[in-house]
Design a protein around this motif. Sequence first.
Motif, PDB file in Angstrom:
ATOM      1  N   MET A 100       0.902  -0.990   0.068  1.00 14.21           N
ATOM      2  CA  MET A 100      -0.088   0.202   0.048  1.00 14.21           C
ATOM      3  C   MET A 100       0.852   1.066   0.051  1.00 14.21           C
ATOM      4  O   MET A 100       2.126   1.388   0.860  1.00 14.21           O
ATOM      5  N   LYS A 101       0.401   2.088  -0.855  1.00 10.55           N
ATOM      6  CA  LYS A 101       1.177   3.188  -0.907  1.00 10.55           C
ATOM      7  C   LYS A 101       0.048   4.621  -0.475  1.00 10.55           C
ATOM      8  O   LYS A 101      -0.883   4.832  -1.267  1.00 10.55           O
ATOM      9  N   VAL A 102       0.584   5.627   0.253  1.00  7.60           N
ATOM     10  CA  VAL A 102      -0.314   6.709   0.704  1.00  7.60           C
ATOM     11  C   VAL A 102      -0.037   7.571  -0.209  1.00  7.60           C
ATOM     12  O   VAL A 102       1.177   8.129  -0.329  1.00  7.60           O
ATOM     13  N   ILE A 103      -0.853   8.432  -0.808  1.00  5.48           N
ATOM     14  CA  ILE A 103      -0.770   9.511  -1.856  1.00  5.48           C
ATOM     15  C   ILE A 103      -1.891  10.481  -1.404  1.00  5.48           C
ATOM     16  O   ILE A 103      -3.041  10.432  -1.137  1.00  5.48           O
ATOM     17  N   VAL A 104      -1.089  11.835  -1.184  1.00  5.67           N
ATOM     18  CA  VAL A 104      -2.052  12.947  -0.631  1.00  5.67           C
ATOM     19  C   VAL A 104      -2.106  14.064  -1.612  1.00  5.67           C
ATOM     20  O   VAL A 104      -1.173  14.412  -1.890  1.00  5.67           O
ATOM     21  N   ASP A 105      -3.440  14.448  -1.669  1.00  3.02           N
ATOM     22  CA  ASP A 105      -3.440  15.825  -2.505  1.00  3.02           C
ATOM     23  C   ASP A 105      -3.570  16.905  -1.611  1.00  3.02           C
ATOM     24  O   ASP A 105      -4.680  17.178  -1.194  1.00  3.02           O
ATOM     25  N   GLU A 106      -2.495  17.955  -1.348  1.00  2.00           N
ATOM     26  CA  GLU A 106      -2.692  18.800  -0.407  1.00  2.00           C
ATOM     27  C   GLU A 106      -3.672  19.843  -0.695  1.00  2.00           C
ATOM     28  O   GLU A 106      -4.253  20.854   0.187  1.00  2.00           O
ATOM     29  N   ASP A 107      -3.836  20.096  -1.899  1.00  2.66           N
ATOM     30  CA  ASP A 107      -4.848  20.989  -2.393  1.00  2.66           C
ATOM     31  C   ASP A 107      -6.201  20.494  -2.007  1.00  2.66           C
ATOM     32  O   ASP A 107      -7.301  21.650  -1.965  1.00  2.66           O
ATOM     33  N   VAL A 138      -2.484  18.187   5.819  1.00  2.22           N
ATOM     34  CA  VAL A 138      -1.673  16.598   6.168  1.00  2.22           C
ATOM     35  C   VAL A 138      -0.431  16.568   5.681  1.00  2.22           C
ATOM     36  O   VAL A 138      -0.094  17.271   4.617  1.00  2.22           O
ATOM     37  N   VAL A 139       0.372  15.900   6.496  1.00  4.80           N
ATOM     38  CA  VAL A 139       1.461  15.398   6.258  1.00  4.80           C
ATOM     39  C   VAL A 139       1.715  14.002   6.480  1.00  4.80           C
ATOM     40  O   VAL A 139       1.228  13.397   7.361  1.00  4.80           O
ATOM     41  N   VAL A 140       2.331  13.452   5.617  1.00  7.33           N
ATOM     42  CA  VAL A 140       2.579  11.767   5.419  1.00  7.33           C
ATOM     43  C   VAL A 140       3.613  11.478   6.084  1.00  7.33           C
ATOM     44  O   VAL A 140       4.741  11.909   5.737  1.00  7.33           O
ATOM     45  N   LEU A 141       3.641  10.792   7.109  1.00  6.12           N
ATOM     46  CA  LEU A 141       4.912  10.234   7.904  1.00  6.12           C
ATOM     47  C   LEU A 141       5.337   8.897   7.479  1.00  6.12           C
ATOM     48  O   LEU A 141       6.516   8.596   7.622  1.00  6.12           O
ATOM     49  N   GLN A 142       4.606   8.006   6.868  1.00  2.00           N
ATOM     50  CA  GLN A 142       4.938   6.842   6.287  1.00  2.00           C
ATOM     51  C   GLN A 142       4.113   6.625   4.954  1.00  2.00           C
ATOM     52  O   GLN A 142       3.045   6.253   4.873  1.00  2.00           O
ATOM     53  N   ALA A 143       4.739   6.854   4.003  1.00  2.00           N
ATOM     54  CA  ALA A 143       4.171   6.780   2.536  1.00  2.00           C
ATOM     55  C   ALA A 143       3.857   5.219   2.253  1.00  2.00           C
ATOM     56  O   ALA A 143       2.875   5.013   1.351  1.00  2.00           O
ATOM     57  N   GLU A 144       4.381   4.249   2.824  1.00  2.00           N
ATOM     58  CA  GLU A 144       4.279   2.946   2.567  1.00  2.00           C
ATOM     59  C   GLU A 144       4.161   2.054   4.071  1.00  2.00           C
ATOM     60  O   GLU A 144       5.177   1.408   4.340  1.00  2.00           O
ATOM     61  N   ASP A 202       0.193  -3.628   9.456  1.00  2.00           N
ATOM     62  CA  ASP A 202      -0.732  -3.557  10.516  1.00  2.00           C
ATOM     63  C   ASP A 202      -1.283  -2.136  10.579  1.00  2.00           C
ATOM     64  O   ASP A 202      -2.178  -2.035  11.438  1.00  2.00           O
ATOM     65  N   GLN A 203      -0.857  -1.326   9.769  1.00  2.00           N
ATOM     66  CA  GLN A 203      -1.515   0.136   9.779  1.00  2.00           C
ATOM     67  C   GLN A 203      -2.660   0.127   8.440  1.00  2.00           C
ATOM     68  O   GLN A 203      -3.281   1.014   8.368  1.00  2.00           O
ATOM     69  N   HIS A 204      -2.652  -0.970   7.525  1.00  2.00           N
ATOM     70  CA  HIS A 204      -3.500  -0.823   6.360  1.00  2.00           C
ATOM     71  C   HIS A 204      -5.043  -0.370   6.788  1.00  2.00           C
ATOM     72  O   HIS A 204      -5.757   0.505   6.143  1.00  2.00           O
ATOM     73  N   ASP A 205      -5.490  -1.326   7.716  1.00  2.00           N
ATOM     74  CA  ASP A 205      -7.091  -0.823   8.024  1.00  2.00           C
ATOM     75  C   ASP A 205      -7.285   0.565   8.490  1.00  2.00           C
ATOM     76  O   ASP A 205      -8.497   1.187   8.068  1.00  2.00           O
ATOM     77  N   ALA A 208      -8.750  13.925   0.066  1.00  2.00           N
ATOM     78  CA  ALA A 208      -7.314  14.118   0.032  1.00  2.00           C
ATOM     79  C   ALA A 208      -6.410  12.963   0.047  1.00  2.00           C
ATOM     80  O   ALA A 208      -5.430  13.167  -0.679  1.00  2.00           O
ATOM     81  N   ILE A 209      -6.873  11.735   0.465  1.00  2.00           N
ATOM     82  CA  ILE A 209      -5.852  10.959   0.649  1.00  2.00           C
ATOM     83  C   ILE A 209      -6.439   9.642  -0.225  1.00  2.00           C
ATOM     84  O   ILE A 209      -7.546   9.154  -0.326  1.00  2.00           O
ATOM     85  N   GLY A 210      -5.264   9.381  -1.061  1.00  2.00           N
ATOM     86  CA  GLY A 210      -5.513   8.095  -1.825  1.00  2.00           C
ATOM     87  C   GLY A 210      -4.651   7.105  -1.654  1.00  2.00           C
ATOM     88  O   GLY A 210      -3.585   7.198  -1.016  1.00  2.00           O
ATOM     89  N   LEU A 211      -4.976   5.831  -2.238  1.00  2.00           N
ATOM     90  CA  LEU A 211      -4.167   4.594  -1.826  1.00  2.00           C
ATOM     91  C   LEU A 211      -3.621   4.128  -3.085  1.00  2.00           C
ATOM     92  O   LEU A 211      -4.663   3.861  -3.887  1.00  2.00           O
ATOM     93  N   GLY A 212      -2.520   3.640  -3.321  1.00  2.00           N
ATOM     94  CA  GLY A 212      -2.208   2.815  -4.344  1.00  2.00           C
ATOM     95  C   GLY A 212      -1.635   1.707  -4.067  1.00  2.00           C
ATOM     96  O   GLY A 212      -1.349   1.321  -2.884  1.00  2.00           O
TER      97      GLY A 212
END
Length: 63
Positions: free
Chosen positions: A1-8, A33-39, A43-46, A59-63
Amino acid sequence: MKVIVDEDKCCGAGQCVLIAPEVFDQRDDDGIVVVLQAEPGADQHDAVREAAAVCPGAAIGLG
């Protein structure tokens, strides 16, 4: 899982930080928002999925 954020799109509501504080934080000056862990680990996925689902700005997308 990759966390993608659109700050706008981020409105600074902070729901993501409340749900997954190990993955998300907010900038002090404007609350964006600031992403501390992009991947985050498995244990954090849910929590990350929940944070993305409740984000009022979508604003939060998952890849």
